[in-house]
Design a protein around this motif. Structure first.
Motif, PDB file in Angstrom:
ATOM      1  N   TRP A   1       0.595  -1.347   0.266  1.00 18.60           N
ATOM      2  CA  TRP A   1      -0.104   0.147   0.263  1.00 18.60           C
ATOM      3  C   TRP A   1       0.924   0.785  -0.084  1.00 18.60           C
ATOM      4  CZ3 TRP A   1      -2.297  -3.309   4.041  1.00 18.60           C
ATOM      5  CH2 TRP A   1      -2.975  -3.657   3.388  1.00 18.60           C
TER       6      TRP A   1
ATOM      7  N   ARG B   1     -13.705   1.993   6.997  1.00 23.30           N
ATOM      8  CA  ARG B   1     -12.151   2.547   7.056  1.00 23.30           C
ATOM      9  C   ARG B   1     -11.529   2.544   6.107  1.00 23.30           C
ATOM     10  NH1 ARG B   1      -9.302  -0.126  11.736  1.00 23.30           N
ATOM     11  NH2 ARG B   1     -10.436  -1.795  10.685  1.00 23.30           N
ATOM     12  N   PHE B   2     -11.136   1.098   5.415  1.00 28.03           N
ATOM     13  CA  PHE B   2     -10.362   1.248   3.995  1.00 28.03           C
ATOM     14  C   PHE B   2     -11.028   1.799   3.305  1.00 28.03           C
ATOM     15  CE2 PHE B   2      -9.698  -0.686   0.220  1.00 28.03           C
ATOM     16  CZ  PHE B   2      -8.141  -0.818  -0.012  1.00 28.03           C
ATOM     17  N   ARG B   3     -12.587   1.691   3.250  1.00 25.13           N
ATOM     18  CA  ARG B   3     -13.589   2.609   2.226  1.00 25.13           C
ATOM     19  C   ARG B   3     -13.372   4.130   1.536  1.00 25.13           C
ATOM     20  NH1 ARG B   3     -16.810  -1.499  -0.965  1.00 25.13           N
ATOM     21  NH2 ARG B   3     -17.753   0.225  -1.423  1.00 25.13           N
ATOM     22  N   ALA B   4     -13.102   4.486   3.429  1.00 22.96           N
ATOM     23  CA  ALA B   4     -13.300   6.100   3.345  1.00 22.96           C
ATOM     24  C   ALA B   4     -10.958   6.126   2.821  1.00 22.96           C
ATOM     25  CB  ALA B   4     -13.149   6.357   4.938  1.00 22.96           C
ATOM     26  N   VAL B   5     -10.894   5.245   2.891  1.00 27.57           N
ATOM     27  CA  VAL B   5      -9.625   5.756   2.070  1.00 27.57           C
ATOM     28  C   VAL B   5      -9.211   5.402   1.072  1.00 27.57           C
ATOM     29  CG1 VAL B   5      -7.940   6.276   4.387  1.00 27.57           C
ATOM     30  CG2 VAL B   5      -7.899   4.520   3.054  1.00 27.57           C
ATOM     31  N   PHE B   6     -10.361   4.310   0.162  1.00 20.72           N
ATOM     32  CA  PHE B   6      -9.956   3.697  -1.132  1.00 20.72           C
ATOM     33  C   PHE B   6     -11.334   3.427  -1.769  1.00 20.72           C
ATOM     34  CE2 PHE B   6      -9.144   0.147  -4.160  1.00 20.72           C
ATOM     35  CZ  PHE B   6      -8.177   0.808  -4.717  1.00 20.72           C
ATOM     36  N   ASP B   7     -11.056   3.814  -3.327  1.00 21.25           N
ATOM     37  CA  ASP B   7     -12.471   4.416  -3.884  1.00 21.25           C
ATOM     38  C   ASP B   7     -12.559   2.028  -4.290  1.00 21.25           C
ATOM     39  OD1 ASP B   7     -14.853   4.651  -5.241  1.00 21.25           O
ATOM     40  OD2 ASP B   7     -13.256   5.623  -7.334  1.00 21.25           O
TER      41      ASP B   7
ATOM     42  N   ILE C   1      -1.276   4.614  -1.787  1.00 23.89           N
ATOM     43  CA  ILE C   1      -2.759   3.858  -0.569  1.00 23.89           C
ATOM     44  C   ILE C   1      -2.745   4.232   1.121  1.00 23.89           C
ATOM     45  CG2 ILE C   1      -4.578   2.814   0.009  1.00 23.89           C
ATOM     46  CD1 ILE C   1      -4.005   1.080  -2.614  1.00 23.89           C
ATOM     47  N   PRO C   2      -3.053   5.297   1.856  1.00 25.17           N
ATOM     48  CA  PRO C   2      -2.906   5.967   3.223  1.00 25.17           C
ATOM     49  C   PRO C   2      -4.002   4.685   3.924  1.00 25.17           C
ATOM     50  CG  PRO C   2      -5.143   7.165   1.575  1.00 25.17           C
ATOM     51  CD  PRO C   2      -4.408   6.282   0.237  1.00 25.17           C
ATOM     52  N   TRP C   3      -3.247   3.676   3.728  1.00 24.69           N
ATOM     53  CA  TRP C   3      -3.354   2.920   4.438  1.00 24.69           C
ATOM     54  C   TRP C   3      -2.487   1.575   5.487  1.00 24.69           C
ATOM     55  CZ3 TRP C   3      -8.549   1.195   6.856  1.00 24.69           C
ATOM     56  CH2 TRP C   3      -7.718   0.124   7.707  1.00 24.69           C
TER      57      TRP C   3
END
Length: 271
Positions: free
Chosen positions: A29, A64-70, A34-36
């Motif tokens: 990531w 939480r993942f969906r908030a930083v990745f589409d 990707i900020p995760w």
């Protein structure tokens, strides 16, 4: 009559989950911007699911993942994406193993060599990718010993642990009936998989799994141990508690023969 000894890989042969697997996932990531990242605690929860791609698949429903990745709406596109992530993660992981500093847990090499000398068939059965498993076994045990072990990986079966598929496949590959096989595992999923296949299971948990439920195990012990090292501690299972120095091949044979019988005294099973 033939007997089989089957090791899980990650956590049993080498404790690599945090130091190598988690770092490899997080590096993927980071490389992609990707900020995760998974924390140790988050990855510990992810480990309840067997298989790297299967763990990645958990992210699709993580808010939480969906908030930083589409996350792609198309399931097929999402599967292609996590497959690519997993390929890169495997490359990073394998490169870290080839770089060195891979030390097996005490007792693994000794028991594998003792079993082979005694005519047992020895295998490694893991949910991991074949390249990852092969590289780890060779790095930890050496190419000569590794070449004498049968490898069954997650790529060889349709269902991952806790389904019995990987251990069923291992028994078939080594030509030993499941009831004459002893499995060394470190996770509850692995224990359930081995028991579903009809095998005796000894659990040597890591710090990530030590608090899991291993009540179905024949023996739960802090480690396999080696002569000259501090004694291991029996933590549970059908064998009575005690402080055995180390686990022997004879102990494994006797544990398999007492499967389903009354609880044996651990001191009668372990040197």
């Amino acid at each position: 009559m033939k007997r089989g000894l089957i090791f899980d890989c990650d956590g049993v042969i080498v404790d690599v989950e945090i130091q190598r697997h988690l770092r490899a996932f997080n590096q993927v990531w980071a490389e992609l911007g990707i900020p995760w990242r998974w924390s140790d605690a988050e990855y510990q929860r992810a480990l309840r699911v067997s298989g790297g791609r299967e763990r990645l698949n958990l992210l699709r429903d993580d808010p939480r993942f969906r908030a930083v990745f589409d996350v792609p709406a198309d399931p097929a596109e999402w599967q292609r994406l996590i497959a690519a992530w997993h390929r890169r993660k495997t490359q990073i992981y394998v490169e870290s193993l080839k770089a060195g500093n891979v030390t097996p847990r005490p007792g693994v090499r000794r028991l594998a060599e003792d079993a082979l000398r005694a005519g047992w068939r020895v295998a490694v059965a893991s949910a991991g990718a074949r390249d990852s498993v092969r590289t780890l076994v060779e790095a930890a045990l050496g190419a000569e010993l590794a070449s004498r072990l049968t490898l069954i990986t997650g790529e060889s079966v349709r269902r991952k642990k806790p389904a019995p598929d990987v251990f069923d496949a291992a028994a078939t590959a080594i030509g030993v009936r499941p009831e004459r096989c002893v499995v060394i595992e470190d996770t509850r999923n692995g224990l359930l998989s081995a028991r579903a296949s009809g095998m005796t299971c000894v659990v040597t948990p890591t710090r990530l799994t030590v608090h899991d439920d291993f009540s179905e195990a024949a023996l739960v012990i802090s480690g396999l141990g080696d002569p000259g090292l501090p004694p291991e501690v029996a933590l549970g299972g059908r064998a009575s508690h005690g402080n055995p120095p180390y686990l022997t091949l004879e102990a494994l044979r006797r544990l398999s023969e007492t499967a389903g019988a009354a609880r044996p005294d651990v001191r009668s099973l372990l040197r």
